[in-house]
Each structure stands twice: as C-alpha cells, then as structure tokens.
Design a protein around this motif. Structure first.
Motif, PDB file in Angstrom:
ATOM      1  N   LEU A 103      45.552  17.158 -41.261  1.00 59.23           N
ATOM      2  CA  LEU A 103      44.732  17.511 -40.102  1.00 59.23           C
ATOM      3  C   LEU A 103      43.389  16.784 -40.141  1.00 59.23           C
ATOM      4  CD1 LEU A 103      45.560  21.319 -40.036  1.00 59.23           C
ATOM      5  CD2 LEU A 103      46.001  19.737 -38.152  1.00 59.23           C
ATOM      6  N   ALA A 104      42.768  16.734 -41.305  1.00 57.85           N
ATOM      7  CA  ALA A 104      41.481  16.051 -41.421  1.00 57.85           C
ATOM      8  C   ALA A 104      41.624  14.558 -41.165  1.00 57.85           C
ATOM      9  CB  ALA A 104      40.886  16.298 -42.809  1.00 57.85           C
ATOM     10  N   GLU A 105      42.736  13.981 -41.611  1.00 60.97           N
ATOM     11  CA  GLU A 105      42.957  12.551 -41.397  1.00 60.97           C
ATOM     12  C   GLU A 105      43.108  12.228 -39.914  1.00 60.97           C
ATOM     13  OE1 GLU A 105      46.437   9.189 -42.205  1.00 60.97           O
ATOM     14  OE2 GLU A 105      46.507  11.105 -43.263  1.00 60.97           O
ATOM     15  N   PHE A 344      50.289  15.864 -31.058  1.00 58.58           N
ATOM     16  CA  PHE A 344      51.454  16.303 -31.824  1.00 58.58           C
ATOM     17  C   PHE A 344      51.019  16.737 -33.223  1.00 58.58           C
ATOM     18  CE2 PHE A 344      54.187  14.610 -28.653  1.00 58.58           C
ATOM     19  CZ  PHE A 344      55.513  14.916 -28.967  1.00 58.58           C
ATOM     20  N   LEU A 345      51.648  17.798 -33.714  1.00 55.77           N
ATOM     21  CA  LEU A 345      51.587  18.171 -35.126  1.00 55.77           C
ATOM     22  C   LEU A 345      53.016  18.173 -35.637  1.00 55.77           C
ATOM     23  CD1 LEU A 345      50.355  19.297 -37.760  1.00 55.77           C
ATOM     24  CD2 LEU A 345      50.500  21.587 -36.745  1.00 55.77           C
ATOM     25  N   ARG A 365      54.876   7.449 -37.127  1.00 58.11           N
ATOM     26  CA  ARG A 365      54.290   6.108 -37.115  1.00 58.11           C
ATOM     27  C   ARG A 365      54.439   5.458 -35.740  1.00 58.11           C
ATOM     28  NH1 ARG A 365      56.395   4.655 -41.548  1.00 58.11           N
ATOM     29  NH2 ARG A 365      58.319   3.793 -40.685  1.00 58.11           N
ATOM     30  N   ALA A 366      55.624   5.593 -35.131  1.00 59.25           N
ATOM     31  CA  ALA A 366      55.848   4.997 -33.812  1.00 59.25           C
ATOM     32  C   ALA A 366      54.976   5.661 -32.748  1.00 59.25           C
ATOM     33  CB  ALA A 366      57.326   5.121 -33.440  1.00 59.25           C
ATOM     34  N   LEU A 367      54.830   6.976 -32.829  1.00 58.72           N
ATOM     35  CA  LEU A 367      54.018   7.687 -31.841  1.00 58.72           C
ATOM     36  C   LEU A 367      52.542   7.340 -31.998  1.00 58.72           C
ATOM     37  CD1 LEU A 367      54.000   9.728 -29.540  1.00 58.72           C
ATOM     38  CD2 LEU A 367      53.921  11.565 -31.247  1.00 58.72           C
ATOM     39  N   ARG A 368      52.077   7.262 -33.234  1.00 59.06           N
ATOM     40  CA  ARG A 368      50.677   6.903 -33.465  1.00 59.06           C
ATOM     41  C   ARG A 368      50.355   5.508 -32.934  1.00 59.06           C
ATOM     42  NH1 ARG A 368      49.615   8.964 -39.706  1.00 59.06           N
ATOM     43  NH2 ARG A 368      48.793  11.035 -39.168  1.00 59.06           N
ATOM     44  N   SER A 373      46.471  10.228 -27.933  1.00 60.47           N
ATOM     45  CA  SER A 373      46.155  11.554 -28.468  1.00 60.47           C
ATOM     46  C   SER A 373      46.416  11.590 -29.971  1.00 60.47           C
ATOM     47  CB  SER A 373      47.013  12.623 -27.778  1.00 60.47           C
ATOM     48  OG  SER A 373      46.721  12.701 -26.400  1.00 60.47           O
ATOM     49  N   PRO A 374      45.819  12.548 -30.667  1.00 70.38           N
ATOM     50  CA  PRO A 374      46.040  12.640 -32.113  1.00 70.38           C
ATOM     51  C   PRO A 374      47.496  12.957 -32.456  1.00 70.38           C
ATOM     52  CG  PRO A 374      44.113  13.922 -31.445  1.00 70.38           C
ATOM     53  CD  PRO A 374      44.816  13.520 -30.191  1.00 70.38           C
TER      54      PRO A 374
END
Length: 421
Positions: A103-105, A344-345, A365-368, A373-374
């Motif tokens: 979460l912090a990352e 997303f979480l 990885r693909a979504l990031r 959004s985070p």
C-alpha cells in the motif's frame, strides 16, 4: 498394528502435512488440488492441528508407543511436524507488513494520513486473536443480514439473489461493496465465502452485497459476468432503498470471483455485457481482487499444469483460444487493461496451488503499465488459495490492509480526487 508402529505412521503423516503446508506440489493437477486442501487447512488452522496432534500423540505415548526405536522415530517425526506448525502459525502475521508495504509503495508512505478522521476512527486498530479460537465464527454485533434478495429474474425463470450485510444503525447512505464468490466458475455459493470481510465492513458502516451468479457448465461465458453487471445495476437503481450510497460502489471477488470482479471493473458500461439494461451505469470506484485468475490464454505459460485451462475451455468457454481468440481476449482481464481503470488492490498468496501467483503478478504489471489510477499488488507470504475464507492470523492481518485501502478510496472519492462510481 502395535502402538509404536501407530505412532511412527501418525508422526510421518503429520510431518508430510506440515511440509506440504510450507512447500506444496503444483503438478500434476490432481496432486495440486490435494495439496491445496491439505496445505490450506493445515496452514490456516495450524494451532488447532497442533492441539489435536498433541492429544493423539499423548494418547499413543500413554499406550506404550515409546517401547521401541520405531516409536521414538515416530515421536521425532511428530515433534518436527509440530515445530513446523508453530512456524506456520507465526508466519501468518507476516501478511500485515506485506500488505502495508504494498500500500505504501502504490499510494505513498503517508497514505493513511489521507483517510478522513471519521473513516479512520471506524477502522479496526488491530486483529482480534480471540477470533482464531473459533475461526468460523464470523458474525458481529451491530450487523444485520438480509438474505436471498432477488436482484434479477431471467427469461428462462432463473432467479439471481444476493445477501445484504449492513449496519443495524445507519446515519446516512453507506458505501457499497459487491462481493463475487469463487469456485472455479462451476461450484460454490454466496453464503460460504468472504464472511470475515463482509461482517467486518458492515460493522464499519459499509453495505456489502454478496451475490450469486449462473455457474458452468450450464452457463457459458459471458453469462457469469453479465450476472455480476446485473448486481451492480441493481445496487445503482435499488440500493438507496436499503440505505446504500449508489454513487460509490466497489467490486471485490476471490478466485473465479476475482476474475469476474476484475473484468467488471475493466468493462464499465459495455453494452455486450448489459443486455436489456444498457443504459444503467455499471462503473465502479475500485476493485479488490483476491487470488484471481487474470489470463484465460496463459500467454506467458505461467500455469504449472494445464488442467485448470482445460476446465476453462471445456466447461466455461466451451471453445478454444485457437477457434475464438477474440472471445478469450475479452474474457481475460490482462487483455482488457485500460488507462481509465479504477484503483485496484490485488492480493495473492505466494504458494497458491490453484491460481499461480505469477499470473496475478503479470496482471498487476500489465495494469500498472497503462492505468492512471493506483494499482496495489501484495504477495501474501505463505498464503495458499482461499487464505481469507475464515479467521486466521494471515486472513485477519491481510484484511486490515483491505479495510484501510477501502477507507482511503472512500476518502479520496469524497475529496473529488477520484470520481465516485
């Protein structure tokens, strides 16, 4: 069979169970399924297994099992098994720091300070170890459940229902979480999954809708996803009647439900998945995916065995990627990533025998790579499939992070940083 032999056999069996909970086998598929059940129940109920093994071992020793070297060998195996159970039990607490780091990352080191005070005050300060003694006791005071509410009636007479978890006392419209259960798209039911999370969130002021959907082999994709969209549409149109804030909906799911939740979040208002209710807004404010399957094609060859994909092809899709590649792309969240995806979480156990953690990692990885959004990706140390189905150290520590993420998401939407859905 004499007692020394019994103690040896029992010690060997217990040692193998403990080893499997730490290092399960992933192939072939039948072995992976057996390793899942054994590893899941031993790993999450390690304290209970320890007590039972002490009881049985004590009875055998009291019956004279240490009269010969075979009995002493069995005693050594049993002691080793119990030492591993202690390791398994203590490792459950590692889930909390793992989720907090993730979460912090993704959200920034000061993300908890962004949660409004009124929302932060409702968050649990710590886990409740008393829950681990009776892990299937999930009910909480101040929460009422309305079961079997109809949210859709299909042309063939099928009735889809949901269970509504909500605070008994409500001071205003409540944020909504729609939960989609797992079961390989073919089994399971809304009444038996996600209960620790649903009851806890309702106690914090959320309304949670745990939904049923049509199952394969009778249902063929995208029937399952359409039913999830029907539930989102019901909340949007009827949720206010039950105290919900229909402007803020988060979708969540585990296993197959994680796959469907991710697809629902990535295909907002797609008319192909909203037959007869195309005009209803089914966009969501966020998504929580628990050990989901995100690639029906397995394009990176991450599955250790192919039988899971066989189930998808034969029972869920009823075709192959070679015959209908477009349909498989539409069924794979990893192929549907988009820049305007909601936050997303994603949580996934590191030793998942049924849905490889590498698949979740690839999806994150693909979504990031494209989302504005985070995207929070948390690998749960020692977590098997279904690690959060009942109370355990691992489940409850991981859920603290889920609750924090949802409060952060709600607060961010209230400030207008993220458009509510």
């Amino acid at each position: 069979m004499d007692t020394p032999t019994l103690l040896f056999a029992y010690g060997l069996f217990c040692a193998l169970l403990s080893i499997n909970a730490l290092r399960p086998l992933y192939r072939p598929a039948p072995v992976a399924v057996l390793c899942f059940f054994g590893g899941w129940l031993v790993g999450e109920l390690a304290l209970h297994h320890l007590c039972f093994e002490c009881l049985v071992g004590g009875l055998l020793i009291g019956g004279g099992a240490l009269r010969g070297p075979l009995g002493w060998a069995g005693f050594g195996l049993l002691a080793a098994a119990q030492a591993l159970l202690v390791v398994l039990w203590t490792r459950g607490g590692d889930a909390g720091p793992a989720v907090e780091r993730a979460l912090a990352e993704a959200l920034g080191p000061g993300w908890r300070r962004e949660i409004p005070r009124d929302l932060a005050a409702r968050l649990p300060a710590a886990v409740e170890p008393s829950r681990w003694v009776v892990p299937f006791r999930t009910r909480r005071p101040g929460v009422e459940v309305r079961r079997g509410l109809e949210f859709a009636r299909l042309d063939d007479g099928t009735v889809l229902r949901l269970d509504l978890f909500r605070p008994a006392r409500r001071t205003g419209p409540c944020p909504v979480l729609v939960f989609v259960h797992g079961g390989g798209w073919v089994i399971a039911h809304k009444e038996f999954q996600g209960l620790p999370m649903l009851y806890h969130l309702a106690a914090q002021g959320w309304i949670c809708a745990s939904i049923d959907y049509r199952l394969s082999p009778r249902a063929t994709f995208p029937d399952h996803l359409i039913d999830v969209k029907r539930a989102l549409a019901w909340v949007r149109e009827r949720g206010a009647e039950h105290g919900a804030d229909p402007s803020f909906i988060v979708v969540c799911g585990n296993s197959a439900g994680g796959h469907l939740a991710a697809l629902a979040a990535l295909t907002p208002n797609d008319p192909a998945y909203q037959p007869g209710f195309e005009s209803v807004d089914t966009a969501v404010a966020g998504c929580v995916g628990l050990y989901g399957v995100y690639d029906f094609v397995d394009r990176d060859r991450l599955w250790p065995h192919r039988d899971g994909l066989w189930l998808v092809q034969r029972l869920v899709m009823k075709t192959t990627p070679e015959r209908d590649p477009e349909r498989y792309a539409r069924a794979s969240p990893i192929a549907q990533v988009r820049a305007d995806a909601p936050p997303f979480l994603l949580l996934h156990g590191t030793i998942d025998s049924l849905a490889p953690v590498a698949g979740g990692r690839a999806f994150a990885r693909a979504l990031r790579a494209v989302s504005r959004s985070p995207v929070v990706w948390a690998e749960i140390p020692g977590g098997q499939h279904a690690f959060e189905v009942f109370h355990s150290p691992r489940a409850d520590h991981a859920l603290l992070g889920v609750f924090g993420f949802l409060a952060w998401l709600r607060g961010r939407a209230a400030r207008g940083t993220v458009s509510p859905a």
